[in-house]
Design an enzyme around this catalytic site. Structure first.
Site, PDB file in Angstrom:
ATOM      1  N   GLY A   1       6.327  -5.558  -2.564  1.00 41.91           N
ATOM      2  CA  GLY A   1       6.087  -5.647  -1.132  1.00 41.91           C
ATOM      3  C   GLY A   1       6.060  -4.274  -0.489  1.00 41.91           C
ATOM      4  N   CYS A   2       5.491  -4.203   0.711  1.00 39.09           N
ATOM      5  CA  CYS A   2       5.312  -2.911   1.378  1.00 39.09           C
ATOM      6  C   CYS A   2       6.646  -2.316   1.826  1.00 39.09           C
ATOM      7  CB  CYS A   2       4.348  -3.048   2.543  1.00 39.09           C
ATOM      8  SG  CYS A   2       4.742  -4.371   3.704  1.00 39.09           S
ATOM      9  N   PHE A   3       7.461  -3.080   2.553  1.00 38.54           N
ATOM     10  CA  PHE A   3       8.781  -2.597   2.920  1.00 38.54           C
ATOM     11  C   PHE A   3       9.594  -2.279   1.670  1.00 38.54           C
ATOM     12  CE2 PHE A   3       8.698  -4.871   7.207  1.00 38.54           C
ATOM     13  CZ  PHE A   3       8.775  -3.707   7.950  1.00 38.54           C
TER      14      PHE A   3
ATOM     15  N   GLU B   1       5.032   5.879   4.210  1.00 40.04           N
ATOM     16  CA  GLU B   1       3.985   5.401   3.302  1.00 40.04           C
ATOM     17  C   GLU B   1       2.958   4.619   4.106  1.00 40.04           C
ATOM     18  OE1 GLU B   1       5.762   2.547   0.544  1.00 40.04           O
ATOM     19  OE2 GLU B   1       5.332   0.933   1.965  1.00 40.04           O
TER      20      GLU B   1
END
Length: 322
Positions: free
Chosen positions: A129-131, A288
């Protein structure tokens, strides 16, 4: 030349995946599947690719004709896809949804900075996942050294762009609501905590600190900026050395001696980290791009590893100049 297919081709992650893959020297895109857009040009949906491709969305997905399938479906739909389709024996899969991030059904968690050797030998990758990517990269060097606190709290606040909510509009992604606005959502309960805890516990067995994660909706389209604080009895020099050594062979993680800002990372596959020790506390900031290092860029990085291609191929993307 590796043959590639994409399921769920109309979303943000698929658009970013296409932006990378149409210029990747080692792959050929065989189909981009979208039930709702079948027959339309890719550029009718992903307008930024105008002049870059003549591909058309397909209503079929001949899995036997490809070497690798990217699943860019909504969370929960990847499992449904495999319930309704037979997977050819030699087909490799990279799933960008959260369905297999617990490493069930033979999937390997695709965070290259910690699972490189396992990814190389895998057939099925669960893209992080991004987080989770930003937070894990912030804490992994300490976990690998056994230096995360045995008890107490690790406090994390991370702000994300509106693309993190996906392409389907909702009340909290509408421009008139999101613009000039900031809000908290899913405090302490965000779904990415599961994969973060899984990874940190593998690196530091017995890890039991509480992760107080506060996600924040930002008023910008893309990017994640995470801020993590925890107790620390190390010097600035010791912490900097730990981080730089841990990421010395990681081509997309940059440990900066100066404070970082989000624009340094947006539109790149980089995660840029800064560590600061102050009066017994450690501050870790990480920037990011949620659609690249937090999703599609990392997926291509994993594809390169799977096929023994240099990790950076197709991914030397440039940040904004201003």
């Amino acid at each position: 030349m590796k043959k590639i297919g994409i399921i769920g081709g109309a979303g943000y992650t698929a658009g970013e995946l296409l932006r990378i893959l149409i210029n990747h020297p080692e792959v050929e895109i065989k189909f981009v599947h979208s039930t709702s857009n079948a027959g339309k040009k890719i550029t009718d949906v992903h307008g930024g690719l105008l002049g870059e491709t003549d591909l058309v969305f397909s209503d079929t997905h001949p899995l036997e004709d490809i070497d690798l399938l990217f699943l860019c479906t909504a969370h929960g739909d990847s499992k449904k896809f495999w319930e309704n389709n037979r997977r050819p024996d030699n087909l490799k899969v990279i799933d960008l949804a959260q369905d297999f991030r617990d490493e069930s059904e033979g999937y390997v968690y695709g965070l290259p900075e910690v699972n490189l050797s396992r990814i190389k030998n895998a057939d099925s990758i669960a893209n992080p996942g991004c987080f989770a990517t930003a937070i894990q990269l912030s804490l992994l060097p300490l976990a690998a050294a056994g230096l995360l606190p045995d008890k107490g709290d690790i406090n994390i606040t991370a702000i994300t762009g509106s693309t993190g909510a996906g392409v389907k509009p909702s009340a909290t992604t509408h421009f008139s609501w999101r613009n000039d606005n900031v809000s908290v959502y899913k405090p302490f309960t965000h779904q990415h905590l599961k994969e973060i805890t899984m990874t940190l516990s593998k690196e530091q067995p017995g890890f039991s600190s509480r992760l107080n994660f506060i996600p924040v909706r930002g008023d910008f389209p893309r990017g994640i900026y995470s801020v993590t604080t925890l107790d620390c009895n190390l010097s600035q020099e010791e912490v900097s050395e730990i981080y730089k050594k841990f990421y010395s062979n990681a081509p997309f993680v940059v440990v900066s001696d100066a404070p970082v800002d989000l624009k340094q990372a947006v539109n790149t596959n980089k995660a840029i980290i800064n560590v600061v020790v102050h009066d017994g506390k450690l501050l870790i900031t990480c920037a990011e791009d949620n659609l690249l290092k937090g999703a599609s860029g990392q997926a291509v990085q994993n594809m390169n590893i799977l096929f023994d291609i240099d990790q950076t191929t197709g991914l030397r993307l440039k940040p904004s100049a201003f």
